[in-house]
Write an enzyme that holds these catalytic residues in place. Structure first.
Site, PDB file in Angstrom:
ATOM      1  CE1 TYR A  29      30.308 -20.514  -2.827  1.00  0.00           C
ATOM      2  CE2 TYR A  29      32.357 -19.908  -1.434  1.00  0.00           C
ATOM      3  CZ  TYR A  29      31.522 -19.860  -2.802  1.00  0.00           C
ATOM      4  OH  TYR A  29      31.683 -18.866  -3.711  1.00  0.00           O
ATOM      5  CB  CYS A  87      20.744 -14.359   6.183  1.00  0.00           C
ATOM      6  SG  CYS A  87      20.364 -12.589   6.332  1.00  0.00           S
ATOM      7  CG  HIS A 146      37.909 -10.973  -3.497  1.00  0.00           C
ATOM      8  ND1 HIS A 146      38.754 -11.642  -4.393  1.00  0.00           N
ATOM      9  CD2 HIS A 146      37.654  -9.737  -3.871  1.00  0.00           C
ATOM     10  CE1 HIS A 146      38.783 -10.733  -5.306  1.00  0.00           C
ATOM     11  NE2 HIS A 146      38.341  -9.561  -4.975  1.00  0.00           N
ATOM     12  CG  ASP A 180      43.370 -18.551   2.649  1.00  0.00           C
ATOM     13  OD1 ASP A 180      43.884 -18.882   1.784  1.00  0.00           O
ATOM     14  OD2 ASP A 180      43.613 -17.636   3.538  1.00  0.00           O
ATOM     15  CB  SER A 202      46.284 -14.055 -12.009  1.00  0.00           C
ATOM     16  OG  SER A 202      45.090 -13.763 -11.496  1.00  0.00           O
ATOM     17  CB  CYS A 213      15.557 -12.342   8.821  1.00  0.00           C
ATOM     18  SG  CYS A 213      16.811 -12.686   7.734  1.00  0.00           S
ATOM     19  CG  ASN A 270      52.861 -14.953  -9.906  1.00  0.00           C
ATOM     20  OD1 ASN A 270      52.925 -15.862 -10.166  1.00  0.00           O
ATOM     21  ND2 ASN A 270      51.627 -14.225  -9.957  1.00  0.00           N
ATOM     22  N   GLY A 272      51.594 -13.352  -5.268  1.00  0.00           N
ATOM     23  CA  GLY A 272      50.658 -14.411  -5.530  1.00  0.00           C
ATOM     24  C   GLY A 272      49.130 -14.185  -6.136  1.00  0.00           C
TER      25      GLY A 272
HETATM   26  N1  APR Z   1      53.903 -18.185  -4.620  1.00  0.00           N
HETATM   27  C1  APR Z   1      53.596 -17.017  -5.566  1.00  0.00           C
HETATM   28  N2  APR Z   1      52.524 -17.013  -6.346  1.00  0.00           N
HETATM   29  C2  APR Z   1      52.153 -18.063  -6.940  1.00  0.00           C
HETATM   30  C3  APR Z   1      52.382 -19.306  -6.240  1.00  0.00           C
HETATM   31  C4  APR Z   1      53.427 -19.393  -5.081  1.00  0.00           C
HETATM   32  N3  APR Z   1      53.746 -20.272  -4.406  1.00  0.00           N
HETATM   33  N4  APR Z   1      51.901 -20.481  -6.865  1.00  0.00           N
HETATM   34  C5  APR Z   1      51.093 -19.808  -7.835  1.00  0.00           C
HETATM   35  N5  APR Z   1      51.353 -18.382  -7.989  1.00  0.00           N
HETATM   36  C6  APR Z   1      50.711 -17.365  -8.759  1.00  0.00           C
HETATM   37  C7  APR Z   1      50.100 -17.802 -10.097  1.00  0.00           C
HETATM   38  O1  APR Z   1      51.377 -17.790 -10.864  1.00  0.00           O
HETATM   39  C8  APR Z   1      49.016 -16.996 -10.149  1.00  0.00           C
HETATM   40  O2  APR Z   1      49.512 -15.863 -10.972  1.00  0.00           O
HETATM   41  O3  APR Z   1      49.437 -16.778  -8.015  1.00  0.00           O
HETATM   42  C9  APR Z   1      48.537 -16.660  -8.953  1.00  0.00           C
HETATM   43  C10 APR Z   1      46.956 -16.992  -8.636  1.00  0.00           C
HETATM   44  O4  APR Z   1      46.346 -16.323  -9.361  1.00  0.00           O
HETATM   45  P1  APR Z   1      44.651 -16.843  -9.266  1.00  0.00           P
HETATM   46  O5  APR Z   1      44.404 -18.124  -9.393  1.00  0.00           O
HETATM   47  O6  APR Z   1      44.135 -15.947 -10.435  1.00  0.00           O
HETATM   48  O7  APR Z   1      44.145 -15.957  -7.982  1.00  0.00           O
HETATM   49  P2  APR Z   1      44.054 -14.530  -7.777  1.00  0.00           P
HETATM   50  O8  APR Z   1      44.886 -13.900  -8.524  1.00  0.00           O
HETATM   51  O9  APR Z   1      44.002 -14.389  -6.157  1.00  0.00           O
HETATM   52  O10 APR Z   1      42.597 -14.496  -7.962  1.00  0.00           O
HETATM   53  C11 APR Z   1      41.814 -13.309  -7.949  1.00  0.00           C
HETATM   54  O11 APR Z   1      39.806 -14.236  -8.356  1.00  0.00           O
HETATM   55  O12 APR Z   1      39.555 -16.226  -8.783  1.00  0.00           O
HETATM   56  C12 APR Z   1      39.163 -15.332  -8.446  1.00  0.00           C
HETATM   57  O13 APR Z   1      37.814 -14.242  -6.371  1.00  0.00           O
HETATM   58  C13 APR Z   1      38.879 -14.997  -6.705  1.00  0.00           C
HETATM   59  O14 APR Z   1      40.054 -13.756  -5.198  1.00  0.00           O
HETATM   60  C14 APR Z   1      40.242 -14.541  -6.381  1.00  0.00           C
HETATM   61  C15 APR Z   1      40.369 -13.607  -7.648  1.00  0.00           C
END
Ligand code: APR
Length: 253
Positions: free
Chosen positions: A66, A126, A118, A103, A189, A150, A213, A187
């Protein structure tokens, strides 16, 4: 211009809810959770590091991971998509910003209130009692650092797999979705619940759903508008259209 297609819906909206995922930060050079593993960390599966069990087994290794991820995030800058979302706040009557990202880039872009489902890489607490550190603990030979209150082991203030989301944040997000008439999914999934359920809830409640997306997701079939564009490109275009007087942008194709 594909952005113009969603401008009328945004102009009509009274309460816009935006939910972002890792793709929103992709254009800032912040790799998504699963892409992050490079160099030393490429030998590890993030799903084997981001859990309470992993921390119990090897707290120093998880803490070091981290520290590495936090340094990468601190070296990144908000992109045009983050900045556009911060400006959107002033162009609609009400906006609620929800993120799955840890982030802190929305805050650095100027968004005044961010619901962090998240948690955040920029905070530490802690492990034993949850005491939040006022600042990120200094590096110490004894990894991980210890809690000033603590003496417990410090951990990042993020939600790990097998952990529940912060109740207050999730409730605030759900309340906003129930009151929204427009929901942006940007952005993400849309596969990790309960966050992924917010888009479906918005759709079921009759809100207009806009997905940004480059790829399709399980939410895509339920969206009213799907923009297969990078958010860092299409969000500034949407803002540019909204800044124009009504009617002028919509004629822009
Ligand atoms: N603009 C928009 N979307 C984008 C771009 C972009 N420039 N680049 C990639 N993507 C899309 C991808 O197509 C994908 O569908 O962003 C998505 C990222 O998906 P993940 O990596 O699964 O991220 P996220 O949906 O935030 O995951 C949810 O799962 O990985 C764990 O805890 C983590 O918070 C995260 C959670």
């Amino acid at each position: 211009m594909v952005a113009a297609s969603v401008v009328p819906a945004i102009r009509r909206a009274r309460h816009v809810v935006v939910m972002t995922g890792a793709g929103t930060s992709a254009e800032s050079g912040v790799p998504t959770f699963r892409e992050a593993q490079t160099g030393l960390w490429s030998q590890y599966d993030p799903l084997q590091l981001a859990t309470p069990e992993a921390f119990e087994e090897n707290a120093a290794l998880v803490w070091d991971w981290y520290v590495w991820r936090r340094n990468k995030v601190l070296a990144a800058e908000p992109n045009a998509g983050h900045l556009a979302l911060a400006e959107l706040e002033s162009l609609v009557p009400r906006l609620t910003l929800i993120t799955q990202n840890v982030d802190g880039l929305h805050q650095r872009a100027g968004s005044p209130h961010v619901i962090e489902l998240h948690g955040s890489l920029l905070r530490a607490r802690c492990f034993e009692r949850g005491h939040l550190a006022a600042t990120w603990p200094a590096c110490v030979p004894q990894n991980p650092p210890r809690c000033d209150v603590c003496g417990g082991r410090m951990r990042p203030d993020v939600v790990w797999f097998h952990e529940s989301l912060p109740t207050a944040a999730l409730q605030e997000a759900e309340q906003a979705v129930l009151a929204a008439d427009l929901f942006f999914s940007i952005g993400t999934s849309s596969v990790v619940y309960p966050a992924a359920g917010l888009g479906m809830l918005a759709s079921e409640r009759g809100a207009t759903v806009i997905e940004i997306n480059p790829s399709a997701t399980p939410l895509t079939p339920h969206a009213d508008h799907v923009l297969h564009e990078p958010s860092g490109r299409v969000l500034p275009d949407i803002i540019a259209c909204l800044r124009d007087p009504p009617g002028s942008a919509e004629s822009r194709r």
